[in-house]
Design an enzyme around this catalytic site. Structure first.
Site, PDB file in Angstrom:
ATOM      1  N   LYS A   1       0.841  -1.206   0.000  1.00  0.00           N
ATOM      2  CA  LYS A   1       0.000   0.000   0.000  1.00  0.00           C
ATOM      3  C   LYS A   1       0.874   1.254   0.000  1.00  0.00           C
ATOM      4  CE  LYS A   1      -0.165  -0.051   5.052  1.00  0.00           C
ATOM      5  NZ  LYS A   1      -0.970  -0.368   6.243  1.00  0.00           N
TER       6      LYS A   1
ATOM      7  N   MET B   1       9.554  24.352   3.469  1.00  0.00           N
ATOM      8  CA  MET B   1       8.804  23.458   2.591  1.00  0.00           C
ATOM      9  C   MET B   1       9.683  22.790   1.543  1.00  0.00           C
ATOM     10  SD  MET B   1       5.448  24.185   0.235  1.00  0.00           S
ATOM     11  CE  MET B   1       4.499  24.843   1.583  1.00  0.00           C
TER      12      MET B   1
ATOM     13  N   TYR C   1      13.758  30.638   8.869  1.00  0.00           N
ATOM     14  CA  TYR C   1      12.639  31.367   9.463  1.00  0.00           C
ATOM     15  C   TYR C   1      12.743  31.452  10.983  1.00  0.00           C
ATOM     16  CZ  TYR C   1      10.322  30.662   4.949  1.00  0.00           C
ATOM     17  OH  TYR C   1       9.993  30.661   3.628  1.00  0.00           O
TER      18      TYR C   1
ATOM     19  N   ARG D   1     -10.696  -0.073  15.097  1.00  0.00           N
ATOM     20  CA  ARG D   1     -10.637   0.577  13.785  1.00  0.00           C
ATOM     21  C   ARG D   1     -11.563  -0.162  12.830  1.00  0.00           C
ATOM     22  NH1 ARG D   1      -4.356   1.735  12.332  1.00  0.00           N
ATOM     23  NH2 ARG D   1      -4.878  -0.066  11.054  1.00  0.00           N
TER      24      ARG D   1
HETATM   25  C1  LIG Z   1      -0.207  -1.448   6.881  1.00  0.00           C
HETATM   26  C2  LIG Z   1      -0.800  -2.706   7.352  1.00  0.00           C
HETATM   27  C3  LIG Z   1       0.005  -3.828   7.595  1.00  0.00           C
HETATM   28  C4  LIG Z   1       1.511  -3.780   7.552  1.00  0.00           C
HETATM   29  O1  LIG Z   1       1.963  -3.280   8.795  1.00  0.00           O
HETATM   30  P1  LIG Z   1       3.522  -3.175   9.116  1.00  0.00           P
HETATM   31  O2  LIG Z   1       3.587  -2.715  10.536  1.00  0.00           O
HETATM   32  O3  LIG Z   1       4.043  -2.142   8.173  1.00  0.00           O
HETATM   33  O4  LIG Z   1       4.073  -4.517   8.870  1.00  0.00           O
HETATM   34  C5  LIG Z   1      -0.613  -5.017   7.958  1.00  0.00           C
HETATM   35  N1  LIG Z   1      -1.959  -5.098   8.051  1.00  0.00           N
HETATM   36  C6  LIG Z   1      -2.752  -4.031   7.855  1.00  0.00           C
HETATM   37  C7  LIG Z   1      -4.213  -4.168   8.020  1.00  0.00           C
HETATM   38  C8  LIG Z   1      -2.203  -2.802   7.508  1.00  0.00           C
HETATM   39  O5  LIG Z   1      -3.000  -1.750   7.304  1.00  0.00           O
END
Ligand SMILES: *Cc1c(COP(=O)(O)O)cnc(C)c1O
Length: 389
Positions: free
Chosen positions: A40, A316, A268, A138
């Site tokens: 992802k 930035m 800044y 969640r």
């Molecule tokens: C991002 C994610 C992972 C991977 O987690 P890591 O700590 O990066 O290994 C696994 N499961 C879900 C549901 C995630 O959103």
């Protein structure tokens, strides 16, 4: 290191796919079941497609992404390995993902109904993984709603709309294997699997572990572990290492160098003032590129082979380094982040400077930073057969 000034970007992230391959093999070797490579967020900033190909060629069986859009991009690139996605709106059109053989996560009746409706329209069966919340609060079904959800999923199975391939959850405290909540979460997960079976479902993939649990909590492995950060070489426990290799090196070139007198206020708000004559180096990356503003007057970079401090506020698009009397000039290489082999800061150090985790540092590296790949050995993914259970 080669630089990317000719391509119009000031900074470059070099991604060592051999390191990703090494990390994948290490994780696949530790996993009791199968390995899902979580790609992802553009492969945690490393590039979703090259990372996906590398992991599949080195022991990963599944790919994990958050959205149907990401999953469909993998398919458009010709990647036909099993893919699971886990964040949806119930009224999405799931038909393209279902037709493309993407597995979908279901954590509510609304999502089940939305997916079943898309499957009916597409004339296909959607493969789903039911997600229960075991304590993270969640994206999982409340345990109180779980018996109702599994019963509804079973009804949709008998209508041919869905098939339940998996039951899964996500740990709230995977980084603390000895925390008593870990055992409670595992027991709740096992209860949820039992209820799914009692409802007549036959989930073949039970999965709970992320990277930290894949490395540190073997009893949470079940049939599949979902590893993200570890693939990219992020060690999750500060005082313990697992032999992972960081894959990404971020560097830039000095765009301006100036000799300044004592008492010069920098950037800044003049939060830094030179206390002697010194050389200031301007590095053309800033918080828009993922250099955390929180690292102002805290972080360091490698310039001319030495660690030098980031001084004044990170802006930035740029920040300033106090190079002292080092012989540096315009164009000198500045290494912000890497495996640490040459003395450059690691992602773990950046995480401390910015009071965050390695995930945020790596995924924060912005689109203005060019990506370049050091290849793993030629991938054999084309010949690979994926085992789908
Ligand atoms: C991002 C994610 C992972 C991977 O987690 P890591 O700590 O990066 O290994 C696994 N499961 C879900 C549901 C995630 O959103």
């Amino acid at each position: 290191m080669n630089n990317s000034s000719t391509s119009g970007t000031f900074a470059e992230a070099v991604i060592d796919l051999a390191a990703v391959a090494h990390n994948t093999r290490l994780l696949a070797g530790r996993a009791r079941g199968r390995l899902m490579a979580v790609v992802k967020a553009d492969g945690f900033g490393h590039g979703m497609v090259p990372v996906a190909r590398t992991t599949l060629a080195n022991g990963a069986d599944w790919l994990g992404v958050t959205s149907c859009a990401e999953a469909l991009r993998l398919r458009a690139e010709g990647i036909d390995a099993p893919v699971l996605t886990w964040m949806h709106l119930p009224d999405e059109d799931f038909a393209p993902a279902i037709t493309a053989g993407v597995d979908l996560t279901v954590a509510s009746r609304e999502h089940l109904e939305g997916i079943a409706a898309s499957a009916r329209r597409a004339g296909r069966t959607a493969w789903i993984h039911l997600k229960v919340d075991t304590g993270l609060a969640r994206n999982g079904a409340d345990p109180d709603d779980w018996p109702d959800l599994v019963a509804a999923a079973r009804r949709e199975e008998t209508r041919g709309r869905v098939r339940v391939r998996g039951v899964w959850s996500h740990l709230a405290t995977a980084e603390e294997p000895d925390d008593p909540t870990v055992g409670r979460q595992i027991r709740l997960f096992e209860w949820a699997v039992g209820r799914a079976r009692a409802a007549g479902l036959r989930p073949r993939l039970r999965h709970l572990a992320n990277s930290a649990a894949a490395l540190g909590i073997p009893r949470a492995h079940f049939d599949l572990v979902r590893a993200g950060i570890a693939l990219y070489g992020g060690e999750h426990v500060p005082d313990r290492t697992w032999g992972l290799r960081p894959a990404l090196t971020l560097s830039a070139r000095a765009i301006m160098v100036r000799r300044v007198p004592p008492g010069t206020g920098v950037s800044y708000g003049h939060t830094y003032r030179t206390d002697r004559e010194t050389t200031l180096v301007l590095v053309p990356v800033g918080f828009a590129d993922g250099v955390p503003r929180a690292a102002s007057n805290r972080g360091e970079v490698l310039v001319g082979g030495e660690r030098r401090p980031i001084v004044g506020r990170v802006a930035m698009d740029q920040f300033v380094v106090d190079a002292g009397d080092l012989p540096v000039g315009i164009g000198t290489e500045v290494v912000l982040l890497g495996p640490g082999d040459r003395g450059e800061p690691t992602v773990a150090e950046w995480s401390r400077w910015a009071d965050t985790n390695p995930h945020e540092i790596l995924t924060g590296i912005g689109a203005r930073v060019g990506r370049r790949y050091l290849d793993a050995r030629p991938a054999s993914h084309e010949e690979r057969r994926y085992a789908v259970v």
